[in-house]
Design an enzyme around this catalytic site. Structure first.
Site, short mmCIF file in Angstrom:
data_model
loop_
_atom_site.label_atom_id
_atom_site.label_comp_id
_atom_site.label_asym_id
_atom_site.label_seq_id
_atom_site.Cartn_x
_atom_site.Cartn_y
_atom_site.Cartn_z
N ASP A 95 -20.11 -11.10 -38.37
CA ASP A 95 -21.08 -10.14 -38.44
C ASP A 95 -21.73 -10.20 -39.91
O ASP A 95 -22.91 -9.93 -40.02
CB ASP A 95 -20.73 -8.77 -38.36
CG ASP A 95 -20.87 -8.24 -36.71
OD1 ASP A 95 -21.33 -9.21 -35.84
OD2 ASP A 95 -20.63 -7.08 -36.58
N HIS A 137 -25.37 0.58 -42.75
CA HIS A 137 -24.14 0.67 -42.36
C HIS A 137 -23.12 0.18 -43.64
O HIS A 137 -21.90 0.37 -43.40
CB HIS A 137 -23.88 -0.48 -41.36
CG HIS A 137 -24.65 -0.54 -40.13
ND1 HIS A 137 -24.35 0.89 -39.39
CD2 HIS A 137 -25.49 -1.09 -39.37
CE1 HIS A 137 -25.22 0.73 -38.30
NE2 HIS A 137 -25.82 -0.29 -38.29
N GLY A 145 -21.76 -4.31 -40.05
CA GLY A 145 -23.01 -4.55 -39.33
C GLY A 145 -24.11 -4.97 -40.14
O GLY A 145 -25.34 -4.62 -40.16
N ASP A 172 -33.46 4.22 -36.52
CA ASP A 172 -32.55 3.01 -36.17
C ASP A 172 -31.72 3.22 -34.83
O ASP A 172 -31.62 4.04 -34.44
CB ASP A 172 -31.74 2.37 -37.32
CG ASP A 172 -31.27 1.04 -37.05
OD1 ASP A 172 -30.36 0.80 -36.15
OD2 ASP A 172 -31.63 0.18 -38.08
N HIS A 174 -29.25 2.15 -33.99
CA HIS A 174 -27.63 2.32 -34.56
C HIS A 174 -27.44 3.76 -35.30
O HIS A 174 -28.38 3.75 -36.18
CB HIS A 174 -26.90 0.94 -35.26
CG HIS A 174 -27.22 -0.19 -34.46
ND1 HIS A 174 -28.50 -1.19 -34.51
CD2 HIS A 174 -26.50 -0.60 -33.39
CE1 HIS A 174 -28.06 -2.05 -33.56
NE2 HIS A 174 -27.14 -1.72 -33.03
N ASP A 261 -35.13 -1.76 -34.52
CA ASP A 261 -34.45 -2.29 -33.22
C ASP A 261 -34.57 -1.16 -32.30
O ASP A 261 -33.99 -1.15 -30.94
CB ASP A 261 -32.91 -2.58 -33.54
CG ASP A 261 -32.36 -1.69 -34.66
OD1 ASP A 261 -32.82 -0.50 -34.88
OD2 ASP A 261 -31.23 -1.89 -34.99
N TYR A 300 -34.43 -7.01 -34.61
CA TYR A 300 -34.10 -8.40 -34.26
C TYR A 300 -34.91 -9.16 -33.30
O TYR A 300 -34.64 -10.42 -32.92
CB TYR A 300 -32.67 -8.12 -33.75
CG TYR A 300 -31.89 -7.50 -34.61
CD1 TYR A 300 -31.33 -7.75 -35.94
CD2 TYR A 300 -31.48 -6.19 -34.47
CE1 TYR A 300 -30.62 -7.23 -36.66
CE2 TYR A 300 -30.96 -5.44 -35.44
CZ TYR A 300 -30.39 -5.98 -36.67
OH TYR A 300 -29.84 -5.14 -37.45
#
Length: 430
Positions: A95, A137, A145, A172, A174, A261, A300
């Site tokens: 990652d 992250h 991440g 985001d 996430h 994202d 992404y």
């Protein structure tokens, strides 16, 4: 009427030329695409453009552990095989790969967010933008991440030198786990994250029950969402919660992480937001007229990331952009219709009205607990959180700035980059 907002925008073309690897979803090239849209819409003429300084290791160590910063500084793709234990210790690998110019990449995006915070602190602007930042992250001692250095935490620490309370907002897809964790035990920062939660979705944290601890209890707010949320549900919930948060917490400054994202059609996301819905959150936060630091984050499907962040740059400048994308170096990426609109999301919305209502009730209930809590709200900035300014003379002489670096730091109001100055590598990484 309030005078027009002064906007500072940070960009260095080198940040968009790094390459995470052939199959990695993170494409820093999206930052060059965003910048060229900003230029082609002529938004650079309405704000001050700066190249950020490269953050010094000692600045990064204001949050991160010195040994982790030192390892990032030292490791290269050619030497990584010599350090298998350290790679595992610092969570570098699939990652978070080690790639060419990794440390410089971190120095640039973190330097942008630190510079943005400093300009806000010195009242040199009202809004500061660093689309290269927002890597939420990263932890104190490890990467996570796709994030290595947590520029948001460093920017917030900078703002805390001048503001008793800072509000962090994250849209985001996430959970903003690294920022929440850094400030989990303090009431000096309130973190509010809207994100997908459940089904083992990364990073697995961000339940509504995570509310902070010790002095920070009730100062972490999580809004866990299910797949397929749309503009109407998201913006309604966002406005209800954020307006109550600002009214209750009364922050001196706001940091807004605009991970793209959460848009429909994202390669790693699962929401149905249009650019209109996503940017409506930015418009709403801007209306509070508080010092505002805006960053990027995830995202992404890179042509949609660029569309989103140029629209949001326009929102921050009170400028509506024509839907037809002007000719620019990356024009071909916006085929077939070369417009700012993105296709509608068609993921089933699993967020029922009753589910969203229950989340809102719980969040507002938690907010009521802080209204009467004695805290820093009644005082000036307490001295115990003060971080002394970095003393250049104490630096290792090898790390002192060379003339080229000093030149790159000179700030000119008319400075912006296009064409050959971008150092883009036109690699095919789609």
């Amino acid at each position: 009427m309030r005078p027009k907002d002064r906007i500072s925008y940070f960009y260095d073309g080198d940040v968009g030329s790094v390459y995470f690897g052939p199959n990695h979803p993170m494409k820093p090239h999206r930052l060059c695409m965003t910048h060229h849209l900003v230029l082609s819409y002529e938004l650079h003429t309405k704000m001050e453009i700066y190249r950020p300084h490269k953050a010094y290791p000692a600045e990064l160590a204001q949050f991160h552990s010195p040994d982790y910063v030192e390892f990032l500084h030292r490791i290269t793709p050619d030497t990584q095989h010599l350090f298998p234990n350290d790679l595992a210790k610092y969570n570098l690998g699939e990652d978070c790969p080690v790639f060419e110019n990794l440390f410089e990449f971190c120095q640039i995006y973190a330097g942008g967010t630190i510079d943005a915070a400093r300009r806000l602190n010195n009242q040199l602007c009202d809004i500061a933008i660093n689309w290269a930042g927002g890597l939420h992250h990263a932890k104190k001692c490890e990467a996570s991440g796709f994030c290595y250095i947590n520029d948001l935490v460093l920017g917030i620490l900078e703002l805390l030198k001048y503001h008793a309370r800072v509000l962090y907002i994250d849209i985001d897809v996430h959970h903003g786990d690294g920022v929440e964790e850094a400030f989990y035990f303090t009431d000096r920062v309130m973190t509010v994250s809207f994100h997908k939660f459940g089904d083992m979705f990364f990073p697995g944290t961000g339940d509504v029950k995570e509310i902070g601890g010790k002095e920070g209890k009730f100062y972490a707010i999580n809004v866990p969402l299910k797949d397929g949320i749309d503009d109407t549900s998201f913006t309604r919930l966002f406005k209800a919660i954020i307006s109550k948060v600002v009214e209750t917490y009364q922050p001196g400054a706001i940091v807004l992480q605009c991970g793209a994202d959460s848009l429909a059609g994202d390669r790693l996301g699962c929401f149905n937001l249009s650019i209109d819905g996503h940017s409506e959150c930015v418009r709403f936060v801007k209306k509070f007229n508080l010092p505002l630091l805006v960053t990027g984050g995830g995202g992404y499907t890179k042509e949609n990331v660029a569309r989103c962040w140029v629209v949001e740059t326009g929102v921050l400048l009170d400028t509506e952009l024509p839907n037809e994308i002007p000719e620019n170096e990356y024009f071909k990426y916006f085929a077939p219709d070369y417009s700012l609109k993105i296709p509608r999301g068609n993921i089933e919305n699993l967020n029922s009205k009753s589910y969203l209502s229950a989340i809102k009730v719980q969040v507002l209930e938690n907010l009521r607990n802080i209204q009467h809590a004695p805290s820093v709200q009644m005082q000036e900035v307490p001295p115990d959180f003060y971080i002394p300014d970095f003393d250049e003379d104490e630096q290792n002489p090898d790390e002192r700035m060379d003339q080229h670096t000093q030149d790159k730091q000179i700030q000119r109001d008319d400075e912006y980059y296009d064409g050959d100055n971008d150092n883009d590598h036109n690699m095919d990484d789609s």
